[in-house]
Write a protein that holds these residues in place. Structure first.
Motif, PDB file in Angstrom:
ATOM      1  N   ARG A  77      -3.742  -0.649  -2.454  1.00  0.00           N
ATOM      2  CA  ARG A  77      -5.175   0.115  -2.238  1.00  0.00           C
ATOM      3  C   ARG A  77      -5.796  -0.089  -0.812  1.00  0.00           C
ATOM      4  N   ASP A  80     -10.874   2.479   1.441  1.00  0.00           N
ATOM      5  CA  ASP A  80     -11.598   3.794   1.177  1.00  0.00           C
ATOM      6  C   ASP A  80     -11.129   4.213  -0.509  1.00  0.00           C
ATOM      7  N   SER A  82      -8.155   4.851  -1.210  1.00  0.00           N
ATOM      8  CA  SER A  82      -6.918   5.753  -1.723  1.00  0.00           C
ATOM      9  C   SER A  82      -5.631   4.673  -1.620  1.00  0.00           C
ATOM     10  N   ASP A  83      -4.393   5.425  -2.110  1.00  0.00           N
ATOM     11  CA  ASP A  83      -3.282   4.226  -2.259  1.00  0.00           C
ATOM     12  C   ASP A  83      -2.199   4.687  -1.250  1.00  0.00           C
TER      13      ASP A  83
END
Length: 317
Positions: A77, A80, A82-83
């Motif tokens: 991750r 921010d 996101s992944d």
């Protein structure tokens, strides 16, 4: 780059920070979603610091770590939220260099916060390797005769799952992202023959564990609990033993151990050899062997697998 997670916001007792613990994660810091959850359940005064292996990198440098043909993958991750799926071997090398740079006694404990890196990390500080701890737990459960089902974060990780030590045992695997109830339910169909379910990533939460346990009616092992148990045992080597949610029998047996024996217990439960334990604790392998024998006697077990099963059970009431 080091970032510090302020544990005082999670627990009043944490304001008495005594143990310096460095969490080394695969992605970007902070990972308060994982670390904060662990600290709330540890009930130990900890000063938690964190380094993410992707901290300080430009977008181009991060993109360069994405999976190339022939490489195995790991999901992590970004700051921010996101992944991103990146190269497992190349991020492992980056993390190994970070861990090797820590100075002796700089931290009371280093936690390698990933259940996907199949390697040892050289460190002069006592270290919890989440993958080694989980691998050891799975082997001990399987060796006891249980059919174990693993839920991985990524579909491609099912084919990439190569743990030679698991070859003799009944292991099946499926995949689901943390928090994805639909995929978790689908994974349980794939793992219908498993007797124990292992959520094999620190990204899975207690809510995920409860959902899977309710839907399957089977025991469910959560990676965060395994790692937290290892942290607790190592740090309790110099802190009074109070284990909320742990059986009185296990707590009573722990009270028989010396501080050093509790540290050896945790590292044995991680599957480390006597030589590896000796390096981390700064003692001789022969001394480790003596401590290990004392631990087995005081905990009333006759094998390392039985000892590991006891630790796993203690962390999963």
């Amino acid at each position: 780059m080091k970032s510090s997670y302020n544990p005082a916001s999670a627990s009043p007792k944490a304001a008495e920070a005594r143990h310096r613990v460095m969490f080394l994660s695969v992605g970007q810091s902070p990972r308060t979603d994982i670390i904060g959850d662990m600290l709330e359940n540890l009930d130990i005064p900890i000063e938690a610091l964190e380094i993410g292996a992707l901290d300080g990198l430009s977008q181009a440098e991060i993109d360069d770590l994405k999976v190339r043909p022939g490489e195995t993958s790991i999901v992590t991750r970004l700051a921010d939220g996101s992944d991103i799926v990146i190269s497992k071997p190349r991020i492992a090398e980056r993390m190994a260099k970070i861990a090797a740079a820590f100075q002796p006694n700089e931290f009371d404990l280093v936690v390698i916060l990933s259940t996907g890196l199949f390697r040892d990390f050289e460190s002069t500080c006592p270290t919890v390797n989440a993958q080694r701890a989980m691998e050891s737990a799975v082997i001990s459960l399987a060796a006891h005769g249980s059919a174990v089902g693993l839920i991985q974060p990524l579909q491609q990780q099912i084919g990439e799952l190569e743990i030679p030590a698991l070859a003799p045992y009944k292991i099946s695997a499926s995949y689901a992202a943390d928090g994805d109830k639909k995929l978790l339910a689908s994974a349980l169909i794939d793992l219908a023959d498993a007797e124990i379910i292992v959520l094999n990533s620190v990204s899975f939460t207690e809510a995920d564990r409860q959902m899977v346990a309710k839907a399957s009616g089977k025991p469910v092992v959560l990676a965060r609990r395994i790692v937290a148990s290892a942290i607790r045992l190592l740090l309790h080597g110099t802190h009074p033993v109070t284990l909320p949610g742990v059986s009185p029998e296990f707590s009573e047996k722990l009270l028989r151990l010396t501080p050093r024996e509790r540290q050896v217990l945790s590292l044995v439960a991680e599957g480390l050899s006597n030589k590896a334990i000796a390096r981390q604790l700064g003692i001789s392998p022969k001394t480790v062997e003596i401590h290990r024998s004392n631990v087995m006697s005081k905990m009333e077990v006759t094998s390392s697998n039985a000892l590991i099963r006891m630790v796993v059970a203690a962390g999963h009431p």
